[in-house]
Write a protein that holds these residues in place. Structure first.
Motif, PDB file in Angstrom:
ATOM      1  N   UNK A   1     -37.729 -31.868  19.773  1.00 57.75           N
ATOM      2  CA  UNK A   1     -38.451 -32.937  19.095  1.00 57.75           C
ATOM      3  C   UNK A   1     -38.776 -34.106  20.023  1.00 57.75           C
ATOM      4  N   UNK A   2     -37.934 -34.342  21.019  1.00 59.84           N
ATOM      5  CA  UNK A   2     -38.135 -35.462  21.941  1.00 59.84           C
ATOM      6  C   UNK A   2     -38.001 -34.959  23.377  1.00 59.84           C
ATOM      7  N   UNK A   3     -39.016 -34.251  23.875  1.00 56.08           N
ATOM      8  CA  UNK A   3     -38.925 -33.629  25.198  1.00 56.08           C
ATOM      9  C   UNK A   3     -39.159 -34.591  26.358  1.00 56.08           C
ATOM     10  N   UNK A   4     -39.504 -35.846  26.083  1.00 48.42           N
ATOM     11  CA  UNK A   4     -39.824 -36.795  27.147  1.00 48.42           C
ATOM     12  C   UNK A   4     -38.590 -37.305  27.862  1.00 48.42           C
ATOM     13  N   UNK A   5     -38.778 -38.429  28.546  1.00 44.11           N
ATOM     14  CA  UNK A   5     -37.699 -39.016  29.343  1.00 44.11           C
ATOM     15  C   UNK A   5     -36.993 -40.167  28.629  1.00 44.11           C
ATOM     16  N   UNK A   6     -37.128 -40.209  27.297  1.00 42.41           N
ATOM     17  CA  UNK A   6     -36.450 -41.255  26.553  1.00 42.41           C
ATOM     18  C   UNK A   6     -34.938 -41.161  26.742  1.00 42.41           C
TER      19      UNK A   6
END
Length: 649
Positions: free
Chosen positions: A389-394
């Motif tokens: 769901x959150x594949x970014x660099x967050x």
């Protein structure tokens, strides 16, 4: 903790975090070092040991516990296989059997040391005595609870050989390893453990703990029910009547507000568990009293009955009084004495009753173990779902302990700490069950982004809604219960510079705002909140189309006029959903004005709208019960539609 033992000299003094709090060195770990030491040995032998390796190795302790239990029962019971099988197939033993924590390891060492100690005293065998000392040293290193059984060692030696107490005195040697360990800890870090914390729970919690143990004794282990029926005779009607009266008196006197949220069936189940607990104990104590009063001091059977009965009574009493909170696993070390005592206290045993019931107990234990495994499996799958769901660099933090913490750290996510440097746009993942720190205490501006639910089995072993508290009384007084609610809910928050409470666009769809619904800033619950003002009586509608499952979150408030009049004002807040000609009340709660406060606020939680996904939906928000012209305002605030994801297995 096991990994910290890999470099004892340096890392044992390194800081660690528990419940969000920083601890300056690992030496203040509140449990004895036995289980971390076992983990350490496994990691030394298998540096990259996986979960199956750990669970497989810990099954060795389960096998030893089963063998020791059978041999112990062989010495004291006419039905050793039946008693040992009931203990093994009881839900607590079966659930703990594959666990890598203290429960079975502690029990195995205790029952093993008692087995060899009894053989040592009976046959004056020094080799068995040293085996008992060794195993009990391991038991003390696994759990401070083992110290209670020094009373059992003393009692057996006194009954069997009162003039030769050297066997009991020799058991004192088992404390040497633990004394040396904590001597080193104190000399290095000036700290010693506090094994008993009587201030961990408040008075209400202590009352709940008594009710918890009274019900868990029979409802979790089940054997007291089957065994008491197996030995019941007409002459026992007085014990049954006393048990019914005692259970009713205790539950009526202690329940207070503890059972307010329990269903009628749950209350009667708890009472039934209490009845069988008292009935079993009365059977044991009445036989114990008869043996003490009328028996021959040299009668081996009499002395065995006294040993078993008093050990069971002392252990269970100390368990109820001194354990920090109620948990089924705390009772496990003493239950073998209870089971044997129940089948010893009469000659007219009907073994076919517990033998037949054992089949049902074993099937139920498989069911409970599967429910416990599914709960752990849900947490194992959460890191992968978050990554999808959150594949970014967050930057992603998590708030939780136990197995959830292990899986999240294994996937590279960060444990939320009170001293963490949290920045805007960071995400915080919080489950319901293993969450141990109040997010509100961090005073972060959070906005709920997503919830993840688990559609798992109906049977729950740890669940607030089902009142199932097998692992802890904090979740419920019942060991297990069925519920259609999700196994757990994971909430994912985003840290935002300024929250946007009236944001209904998280879920893509068509949204129609009613005319005149303009947000205002109001102080509700001590916090400035953006709220929709609604003069009473009145209502407004929101119409939109959900394209996927969503959770509606909102708060509600009452604001009194400046004059302070109408302090007793209250309003009934109601949300009605209308879709495809079908109307359904999805929320209803009364909110009362707080005395001496101008504004009152309550969080309504979340309302699941998954059944309306894909269809036009109209939500009607209505506040009723306020008199016109009173000047009291009803407010709806913090409205948000949050995406929901369901995991099914």
């Amino acid at each position: 903790m096991g990994r910290r033992f890999l470099d004892f000299k340096n890392k044992f003094s390194s800081p660690y975090y528990f419940l969000g709090e920083r601890h300056e060195d690992t030496s203040d770990y509140p449990h004895p070092p036995g289980i971390p030491a076992i983990h350490y040995l496994i990691l030394r032998a298998f540096p990259n040991a996986s979960e199956p390796v750990f669970h497989g190795i810990f099954l060795v302790f389960t096998a030893c516990a089963v063998v020791f239990t059978y041999l112990f029962c062989l010495r004291f019971s006419k039905y050793p296989l039946l008693v040992a099988a009931w203990l093994f197939f009881s839900p607590p033993f079966f659930i703990l059997s594959h666990n890598i924590t203290t429960g079975i390891v502690l029990y195995g060492f205790i029952i093993g040391s008692l087995l060899f100690y009894v053989r040592a005293v009976d046959g004056e065998n020094r080799n068995c005595l040293w085996a008992a000392v060794f195993l009990f040293a391991l038991a003390l290193g696994s759990g401070f609870q083992a110290a209670v059984f020094y009373a059992a060692f003393f009692l057996y030696a006194y009954l069997r050989r009162p003039k030769k107490m050297n066997y009991f005195l020799a058991m004192g040697l088992s404390t040497i390893p633990l004394v040396l360990f904590y001597g080193y800890v104190y000399s290095t870090f000036h700290w010693i453990p506090r094994p008993i914390n009587l201030h961990l729970i408040d008075a209400a919690g202590k009352r709940a703990k008594i009710l918890y143990y009274l019900s868990q004794f029979s409802l979790a282990f089940l054997a007291p029910i089957a065994f008491s029926l197996a030995v019941c005779k007409k002459e026992r009607w007085k014990s049954a009547l006393m048990a019914a009266i005692a259970a009713w008196a205790v539950f009526s006197g202690l329940r207070g507000e503890t059972l307010n949220d329990y269903s009628r069936l749950q209350k009667w189940t708890l009472y039934g568990g209490g009845f069988f607990t008292f009935f079993s104990l009365f059977l044991i104590l009445s036989d114990l009293y008869g043996k003490i009063r009328n028996g021959d001091d040299n009668d081996r059977g009499r002395n065995d009955t006294i040993f078993l009965g008093l050990t069971a009574a002392v252990f269970l009493s100390i368990c109820v009084v001194f354990t920090p909170f109620g948990a089924s696993r705390y009772m496990l070390p003493g239950m073998a004495f209870v089971f044997i005592s129940l089948l010893r206290q009469t000659e007219t045993v009907r073994p076919w009753i517990p033998s037949a019931a054992l089949v049902l107990c074993a099937a139920f234990s498989f069911w409970t173990a599967k429910a416990d495994y599914d709960l752990a499996e849900f947490y194992r799958r959460i890191p992968g779902e978050i990554h999808r769901q959150f594949p970014g660099n967050q930057k992603i933090w998590f708030n939780g302990e136990w197995g959830f913490k292990h899986y999240m750290e294994q996937s590279g996510y960060r444990l939320l700490r009170r001293d963490a440097e949290i920045e805007p746009d960071d995400l915080i993942v919080e489950p319901t069950i293993p969450s141990r720190m109040d997010l509100g205490s961090l005073h972060l501006p959070l906005q709920l982004k997503m919830t993840i639910h688990c559609r798992g089995p109906r049977l729950k072993v740890l669940h607030y809604g089902a009142k199932a508290g097998f692992w802890s009384q904090a979740f419920g007084l019942l060991p297990f219960w069925t519920s259609s609610q999700p196994v757990d809910q994971i909430r994912i928050y985003q840290v935002v510079p300024q929250p946007t409470p009236l944001n209904l666009n998280n879920v893509k769809g068509t949204l129609v705002f009613p005319e005149g619904l303009k947000p205002e800033i109001k102080v509700l619950g001590g916090t400035a909140r953006e709220a929709a003002r609604l003069e009473a009586p009145g209502s407004f509608d929101l119409s939109f189309v959900l394209r996927q499952s969503a959770l509606l979150q909102f708060g509600m408030g009452l604001v009194l006029p400046a004059s302070g009049a109408d302090q007793g004002a209250s309003a009934l807040f109601m949300v009605t959903a209308v879709s495809e000609g079908r109307s359904k009340v999805v929320f209803q709660r009364e909110l009362k004005a707080m005395p001496a406060e101008q504004a009152s606020w309550a969080d309504a939680g979340g309302i699941g709208l998954e059944e309306f996904a894909g269809h036009p939906l109209k939500l009607t928000f209505q506040a009723s019960g306020l008199s016109a012209g009173s000047g009291v305002e009803a407010l709806w605030s913090s409205m948000d539609l949050v995406e929901q994801i369901y995991l099914t297995f």
